[in-house]
Design a protein around this motif. Structure first.
Motif, mmCIF file in Angstrom:
data_model
loop_
_atom_site.group_PDB
_atom_site.id
_atom_site.type_symbol
_atom_site.label_atom_id
_atom_site.label_comp_id
_atom_site.label_asym_id
_atom_site.label_seq_id
_atom_site.Cartn_x
_atom_site.Cartn_y
_atom_site.Cartn_z
ATOM 1 N N ARG A 1 0.831 -1.210 0.000
ATOM 2 C CA ARG A 1 0.000 0.000 0.000
ATOM 3 C C ARG A 1 0.863 1.255 0.000
ATOM 4 N NH1 ARG A 1 -4.845 -1.452 4.356
ATOM 5 N NH2 ARG A 1 -5.993 -2.919 2.988
ATOM 6 N N ARG A 2 1.950 1.206 0.779
ATOM 7 C CA ARG A 2 2.850 2.360 0.835
ATOM 8 C C ARG A 2 3.498 2.605 -0.534
ATOM 9 N NH1 ARG A 2 5.974 0.487 4.268
ATOM 10 N NH2 ARG A 2 4.785 1.099 6.115
ATOM 11 N N HIS A 3 3.900 1.513 -1.207
ATOM 12 C CA HIS A 3 4.522 1.630 -2.528
ATOM 13 C C HIS A 3 3.532 2.184 -3.555
ATOM 14 C CE1 HIS A 3 5.838 0.110 -6.503
ATOM 15 N NE2 HIS A 3 7.050 0.428 -6.039
ATOM 16 N N ALA A 4 2.286 1.683 -3.509
ATOM 17 C CA ALA A 4 1.261 2.168 -4.433
ATOM 18 C C ALA A 4 0.971 3.647 -4.199
ATOM 19 C CB ALA A 4 -0.012 1.343 -4.279
ATOM 20 N N LEU A 5 0.932 4.032 -2.923
ATOM 21 C CA LEU A 5 0.670 5.432 -2.583
ATOM 22 C C LEU A 5 1.791 6.331 -3.085
ATOM 23 C CD1 LEU A 5 -1.044 7.542 -1.108
ATOM 24 C CD2 LEU A 5 0.222 6.990 0.990
ATOM 25 N N LEU A 6 3.039 5.890 -2.871
ATOM 26 C CA LEU A 6 4.186 6.681 -3.328
ATOM 27 C C LEU A 6 4.223 6.768 -4.857
ATOM 28 C CD1 LEU A 6 6.969 5.419 -0.877
ATOM 29 C CD2 LEU A 6 5.788 7.629 -0.846
ATOM 30 N N THR A 7 3.840 5.671 -5.522
ATOM 31 C CA THR A 7 3.810 5.673 -6.992
ATOM 32 C C THR A 7 2.793 6.674 -7.517
ATOM 33 O OG1 THR A 7 4.474 3.340 -7.059
ATOM 34 C CG2 THR A 7 3.451 4.255 -9.044
ATOM 35 N N ARG A 8 1.592 6.636 -6.931
ATOM 36 C CA ARG A 8 0.557 7.588 -7.357
ATOM 37 C C ARG A 8 0.974 9.016 -7.059
ATOM 38 N NH1 ARG A 8 -2.998 3.528 -5.322
ATOM 39 N NH2 ARG A 8 -3.193 4.641 -3.330
ATOM 40 N N LEU A 9 1.564 9.212 -5.908
ATOM 41 C CA LEU A 9 2.005 10.551 -5.532
ATOM 42 C C LEU A 9 3.100 11.045 -6.481
ATOM 43 C CD1 LEU A 9 1.763 12.857 -3.499
ATOM 44 C CD2 LEU A 9 3.490 11.725 -2.085
ATOM 45 N N GLY A 10 4.025 10.144 -6.833
ATOM 46 C CA GLY A 10 5.091 10.518 -7.767
ATOM 47 C C GLY A 10 4.542 10.863 -9.139
ATOM 48 N N PHE A 11 3.553 10.086 -9.591
ATOM 49 C CA PHE A 11 2.937 10.363 -10.892
ATOM 50 C C PHE A 11 2.238 11.718 -10.886
ATOM 51 C CE2 PHE A 11 -0.857 10.237 -13.592
ATOM 52 C CZ PHE A 11 -0.266 10.013 -14.825
ATOM 53 N N ILE A 12 1.531 12.006 -9.796
ATOM 54 C CA ILE A 12 0.821 13.289 -9.695
ATOM 55 C C ILE A 12 1.810 14.449 -9.712
ATOM 56 C CG2 ILE A 12 -0.591 14.724 -8.170
ATOM 57 C CD1 ILE A 12 -1.980 12.132 -7.245
ATOM 58 N N ILE A 13 2.911 14.285 -8.984
ATOM 59 C CA ILE A 13 3.926 15.351 -8.941
ATOM 60 C C ILE A 13 4.553 15.545 -10.325
ATOM 61 C CG2 ILE A 13 6.175 15.989 -7.994
ATOM 62 C CD1 ILE A 13 5.354 14.578 -5.403
ATOM 63 N N LEU A 14 4.897 14.418 -10.990
ATOM 64 C CA LEU A 14 5.508 14.497 -12.320
ATOM 65 C C LEU A 14 4.551 15.124 -13.326
ATOM 66 C CD1 LEU A 14 7.873 13.797 -14.179
ATOM 67 C CD2 LEU A 14 6.843 11.545 -14.532
ATOM 68 N N PHE A 15 3.293 14.706 -13.289
ATOM 69 C CA PHE A 15 2.291 15.263 -14.204
ATOM 70 C C PHE A 15 2.114 16.759 -13.964
ATOM 71 C CE2 PHE A 15 -2.163 16.323 -15.176
ATOM 72 C CZ PHE A 15 -2.187 15.990 -16.521
ATOM 73 N N SER A 16 2.108 17.147 -12.699
ATOM 74 C CA SER A 16 1.951 18.563 -12.367
ATOM 75 C C SER A 16 3.132 19.379 -12.884
ATOM 76 C CB SER A 16 1.815 18.734 -10.849
ATOM 77 O OG SER A 16 0.686 18.030 -10.364
#
Length: 287
Positions: A49-64
């Motif tokens: 869950r922590r890895h999935a959360l960090l992945t989504r967070l990283g994608f959101i930051i990169l997209f932004s």
């Protein structure tokens, strides 16, 4: 008879407390193992869950960040067209080409790149010699229009220059100097009507390649609308009918090999030849 008494069987007594204690120890070990497995599963689940959360967070930051960079580029001068270069059509007026597709410094490079098909249609409609246009970019904001021209089969004299005659049967939009024409292509002279020019272009284009390569000039000054006149590079003149010249021209090479001087070869009715008169030589510029 003597009776022998059997030895009394030995009886083993088990301690109930000891037996119960062993069972309790076994159950405790089983429970401990179960707890360890459950704990390991929970730890793994939490890690996933922590890895999935960090992945989504990283994608959101990169997209932004990408959106911010794209927006920054879009509003910057680098996103606008700085210059336009026209390649592949030296006879065409570059300013006229750019004006036709309405490209200005206010246009965004990215939108210009997406308008390739639109530019292609606009330019091919305005300039018959243009077959295809490719839109490219150099150094971020320098637009390049690469033009592919249609094949040229000859030239027609106009004013002080010549226009290209295209394989499509159309005439080019630009008048070019005599020193810029391809000397291997024939000249179309004496044509005052578009109908006769169009018919002669079609017939000429249908002739075998080795015959077309020998034609120096086509004359529109004919006695009849159905007549076609070819001036060859060896200074012979071929006269024929528009409907039959294609089938009869195959005998040209055989006939010319028997000639001793520039002649008229007439394929209108049958096939015969005669030497050119001096007046004919002067008229066609063969003297």
């Amino acid at each position: 008879m003597r009776y022998v008494a059997k030895k009394k069987d030995k009886i083993t007594k088990k301690d109930p407390k000891k037996e119960l204690s062993g069972w309790i120890d076994y159950k405790n070990r089983v429970n401990n193992n179960e707890k360890k497995r459950v704990s390991a599963s929970l730890t793994k689940l939490q890690a996933e869950r922590r890895h999935a959360l960090l992945t989504r967070l990283g994608f959101i930051i990169l997209f932004s960040l990408c959106c911010i960079l794209a927006l920054g580029y879009y509003v910057s001068p680098k996103a606008n067209v700085a210059s336009v270069q026209v390649k592949g059509a030296p006879e065409l007026n570059s300013k006229q080409v750019v004006k036709t597709v309405n490209i200005s410094p206010e246009n965004k490079i990215v939108f210009c790149l997406l308008k390739g098909k639109e530019y292609n249609k606009q330019l091919s409609d305005a300039f018959p010699e243009i077959e295809k246009v490719q839109v490219g970019v150099k150094n971020t904001n320098h637009l390049i229009l690469t033009i592919k021209e249609r094949p040229v089969i000859g030239y027609i004299h106009e004013g002080t220059g010549y226009r290209k005659i295209l394989a499509t049967g159309k005439v080019g939009s630009q008048v070019i100097d005599k020193n810029k024409i391809d000397k291997n292509k024939p000249l179309f002279i004496g044509y005052n009507q578009k109908v006769s020019l169009s018919e002669d272009i079609k017939v000429y284009a249908s002739l075998p390649q080795h015959i077309r390569d020998q034609v120096k000039m086509l004359s529109g000054e004919t006695r009849r609308p159905t007549q076609i006149v070819l001036v060859m590079k060896d200074n012979n003149i071929v006269i024929g009918n528009l409907s039959t010249i294609k089938s009869k021209i195959q005998y040209y090479d055989k006939i010319k090999s028997q000639l001793k001087e520039p002649s008229v070869i007439d394929f209108e009715i049958g096939a015969y030849s005669r030497p050119l008169t001096q007046a004919e030589k002067v008229k066609l510029g063969l003297t």
